[in-house]
Motif scaffolding. Structure first.
Motif, PDB file in Angstrom:
ATOM      1  N   ALA A  49       0.836  -1.201   0.000  1.00 14.42           N
ATOM      2  CA  ALA A  49       0.000   0.000   0.000  1.00 14.42           C
ATOM      3  C   ALA A  49       0.876   1.258   0.000  1.00 14.42           C
ATOM      4  CB  ALA A  49      -0.929  -0.004   1.210  1.00 14.42           C
ATOM      5  N   LYS A  50       1.937   1.248   0.789  1.00 14.56           N
ATOM      6  CA  LYS A  50       2.850   2.394   0.837  1.00 14.56           C
ATOM      7  C   LYS A  50       3.512   2.616  -0.521  1.00 14.56           C
ATOM      8  CE  LYS A  50       6.745   4.325   3.277  1.00 14.56           C
ATOM      9  NZ  LYS A  50       8.070   4.076   3.686  1.00 14.56           N
ATOM     10  N   HIS A  51       3.935   1.534  -1.150  1.00 19.08           N
ATOM     11  CA  HIS A  51       4.556   1.628  -2.479  1.00 19.08           C
ATOM     12  C   HIS A  51       3.569   2.216  -3.482  1.00 19.08           C
ATOM     13  CE1 HIS A  51       6.962   0.606  -5.968  1.00 19.08           C
ATOM     14  NE2 HIS A  51       5.917  -0.050  -6.472  1.00 19.08           N
ATOM     15  N   TRP A  52       2.332   1.720  -3.466  1.00 17.39           N
ATOM     16  CA  TRP A  52       1.306   2.218  -4.391  1.00 17.39           C
ATOM     17  C   TRP A  52       1.038   3.692  -4.130  1.00 17.39           C
ATOM     18  CZ3 TRP A  52      -3.703   4.187  -3.924  1.00 17.39           C
ATOM     19  CH2 TRP A  52      -4.434   4.236  -5.110  1.00 17.39           C
ATOM     20  N   ASN A  53       0.948   4.070  -2.843  1.00 17.65           N
ATOM     21  CA  ASN A  53       0.712   5.475  -2.488  1.00 17.65           C
ATOM     22  C   ASN A  53       1.816   6.379  -3.028  1.00 17.65           C
ATOM     23  OD1 ASN A  53      -1.606   4.780  -1.081  1.00 17.65           O
ATOM     24  ND2 ASN A  53      -0.583   4.728   0.894  1.00 17.65           N
ATOM     25  N   GLU A  54       3.061   5.905  -2.955  1.00 17.90           N
ATOM     26  CA  GLU A  54       4.190   6.699  -3.451  1.00 17.90           C
ATOM     27  C   GLU A  54       4.228   6.728  -4.969  1.00 17.90           C
ATOM     28  OE1 GLU A  54       7.442   4.777  -1.492  1.00 17.90           O
ATOM     29  OE2 GLU A  54       7.022   5.756   0.427  1.00 17.90           O
ATOM     30  N   LEU A  55       3.861   5.604  -5.600  1.00 20.40           N
ATOM     31  CA  LEU A  55       3.885   5.502  -7.056  1.00 20.40           C
ATOM     32  C   LEU A  55       2.755   6.299  -7.702  1.00 20.40           C
ATOM     33  CD1 LEU A  55       5.477   4.057  -9.297  1.00 20.40           C
ATOM     34  CD2 LEU A  55       3.890   2.133  -9.060  1.00 20.40           C
ATOM     35  N   TYR A  56       1.604   6.329  -7.041  1.00 21.97           N
ATOM     36  CA  TYR A  56       0.416   7.000  -7.580  1.00 21.97           C
ATOM     37  C   TYR A  56      -0.164   7.965  -6.550  1.00 21.97           C
ATOM     38  CZ  TYR A  56       0.677   3.148 -10.893  1.00 21.97           C
ATOM     39  OH  TYR A  56       1.107   2.245 -11.831  1.00 21.97           O
ATOM     40  N   PRO A  57       0.480   9.109  -6.336  1.00 26.54           N
ATOM     41  CA  PRO A  57      -0.023  10.047  -5.321  1.00 26.54           C
ATOM     42  C   PRO A  57      -1.432  10.553  -5.624  1.00 26.54           C
ATOM     43  CG  PRO A  57       1.788  11.020  -6.586  1.00 26.54           C
ATOM     44  CD  PRO A  57       1.691   9.585  -6.985  1.00 26.54           C
ATOM     45  N   GLU A  58      -1.781  10.660  -6.906  1.00 24.77           N
ATOM     46  CA  GLU A  58      -3.141  11.091  -7.248  1.00 24.77           C
ATOM     47  C   GLU A  58      -4.150   9.990  -6.905  1.00 24.77           C
ATOM     48  OE1 GLU A  58      -1.519   8.798 -10.539  1.00 24.77           O
ATOM     49  OE2 GLU A  58      -0.704  10.527  -9.514  1.00 24.77           O
ATOM     50  N   LYS A  60      -3.705   7.882  -4.402  1.00 26.52           N
ATOM     51  CA  LYS A  60      -3.761   7.964  -2.936  1.00 26.52           C
ATOM     52  C   LYS A  60      -4.740   9.057  -2.514  1.00 26.52           C
ATOM     53  CE  LYS A  60      -0.943   9.241   1.054  1.00 26.52           C
ATOM     54  NZ  LYS A  60       0.351   9.750   1.485  1.00 26.52           N
ATOM     55  N   ASP A  61      -4.679  10.207  -3.186  1.00 26.80           N
ATOM     56  CA  ASP A  61      -5.585  11.305  -2.858  1.00 26.80           C
ATOM     57  C   ASP A  61      -7.040  10.919  -3.126  1.00 26.80           C
ATOM     58  OD1 ASP A  61      -3.416  12.850  -2.098  1.00 26.80           O
ATOM     59  OD2 ASP A  61      -3.326  13.946  -4.010  1.00 26.80           O
ATOM     60  N   GLU A  62      -7.283  10.245  -4.237  1.00 28.17           N
ATOM     61  CA  GLU A  62      -8.635   9.792  -4.563  1.00 28.17           C
ATOM     62  C   GLU A  62      -9.114   8.762  -3.543  1.00 28.17           C
ATOM     63  OE1 GLU A  62     -12.301   9.565  -6.340  1.00 28.17           O
ATOM     64  OE2 GLU A  62     -10.728  11.051  -6.667  1.00 28.17           O
ATOM     65  N   MET A  63      -8.219   7.881  -3.116  1.00 30.72           N
ATOM     66  CA  MET A  63      -8.585   6.883  -2.115  1.00 30.72           C
ATOM     67  C   MET A  63      -8.937   7.565  -0.798  1.00 30.72           C
ATOM     68  SD  MET A  63      -9.331   3.839  -1.402  1.00 30.72           S
ATOM     69  CE  MET A  63      -8.898   3.130  -2.969  1.00 30.72           C
ATOM     70  N   LYS A  64      -8.217   8.623  -0.434  1.00 26.42           N
ATOM     71  CA  LYS A  64      -8.547   9.384   0.777  1.00 26.42           C
ATOM     72  C   LYS A  64      -9.955   9.960   0.685  1.00 26.42           C
ATOM     73  CE  LYS A  64      -4.036  11.078   2.302  1.00 26.42           C
ATOM     74  NZ  LYS A  64      -3.221  12.303   2.441  1.00 26.42           N
ATOM     75  N   VAL A  65     -10.304  10.476  -0.483  1.00 29.50           N
ATOM     76  CA  VAL A  65     -11.644  11.033  -0.693  1.00 29.50           C
ATOM     77  C   VAL A  65     -12.699   9.938  -0.517  1.00 29.50           C
ATOM     78  CG1 VAL A  65     -13.204  12.030  -2.431  1.00 29.50           C
ATOM     79  CG2 VAL A  65     -10.874  12.919  -2.187  1.00 29.50           C
ATOM     80  N   ILE A  66     -12.456   8.773  -1.112  1.00 29.67           N
ATOM     81  CA  ILE A  66     -13.397   7.651  -1.001  1.00 29.67           C
ATOM     82  C   ILE A  66     -13.524   7.199   0.450  1.00 29.67           C
ATOM     83  CG2 ILE A  66     -13.743   5.207  -1.600  1.00 29.67           C
ATOM     84  CD1 ILE A  66     -12.522   5.912  -4.378  1.00 29.67           C
ATOM     85  N   ILE A  67     -12.400   7.048   1.145  1.00 34.69           N
ATOM     86  CA  ILE A  67     -12.420   6.618   2.547  1.00 34.69           C
ATOM     87  C   ILE A  67     -13.206   7.603   3.402  1.00 34.69           C
ATOM     88  CG2 ILE A  67     -10.955   6.339   4.598  1.00 34.69           C
ATOM     89  CD1 ILE A  67      -8.824   5.113   2.644  1.00 34.69           C
ATOM     90  N   ASN A  68     -12.964   8.893   3.209  1.00 37.91           N
ATOM     91  CA  ASN A  68     -13.680   9.902   3.987  1.00 37.91           C
ATOM     92  C   ASN A  68     -15.170   9.912   3.659  1.00 37.91           C
ATOM     93  OD1 ASN A  68     -11.467  10.794   5.465  1.00 37.91           O
ATOM     94  ND2 ASN A  68     -10.862  12.244   3.884  1.00 37.91           N
ATOM     95  N   GLU A  69     -15.508   9.702   2.401  1.00 40.83           N
ATOM     96  CA  GLU A  69     -16.919   9.658   1.997  1.00 40.83           C
ATOM     97  C   GLU A  69     -17.623   8.453   2.623  1.00 40.83           C
ATOM     98  OE1 GLU A  69     -19.725   9.408  -1.986  1.00 40.83           O
ATOM     99  OE2 GLU A  69     -17.608   9.898  -2.208  1.00 40.83           O
TER     100      GLU A  69
END
Length: 83
Positions: A49-58, A60-69
């Motif tokens: 997950a950390k690797h994916w977050n670093e590889l695809y920061p956009e 990661k940001d979209e996933m944060k939006v989904i998690i918060n929603e």
């Protein structure tokens, strides 16, 4: 995947979404599916997950939006007056 299993699994996802956030639209089910899978990956393979977050920061940001929603919808659903 067998068609019958796919339909049965879809029914499970629909009910899970309904119980989790109070609705089971196609868009909501896709968000719940992404949230559930990402959460599982982050817990079972945090380095991935950390690797994916670093590889695809956009991503990661979209996933944060989904998690918060999902979190907000769940809180609203739990606090809604019961019928």
């Amino acid at each position: 995947m067998e068609k019958v299993f796919a339909q049965q699994f879809e029914a499970l996802l629909e009910k899970y979404s309904e119980l989790l956030v109070g609705e089971s639209s196609e868009e909501t089910k896709e968000k719940v599916k992404a949230w559930a899978l990402y959460s599982h990956i982050a817990k079972s393979m945090p380095a991935l997950a950390k690797h994916w977050n670093e590889l695809y920061p956009e991503g990661k940001d979209e996933m944060k939006v989904i998690i918060n929603e999902i979190k907000l919808l769940n809180e609203q659903h739990r606090n809604a007056p019961k019928k």
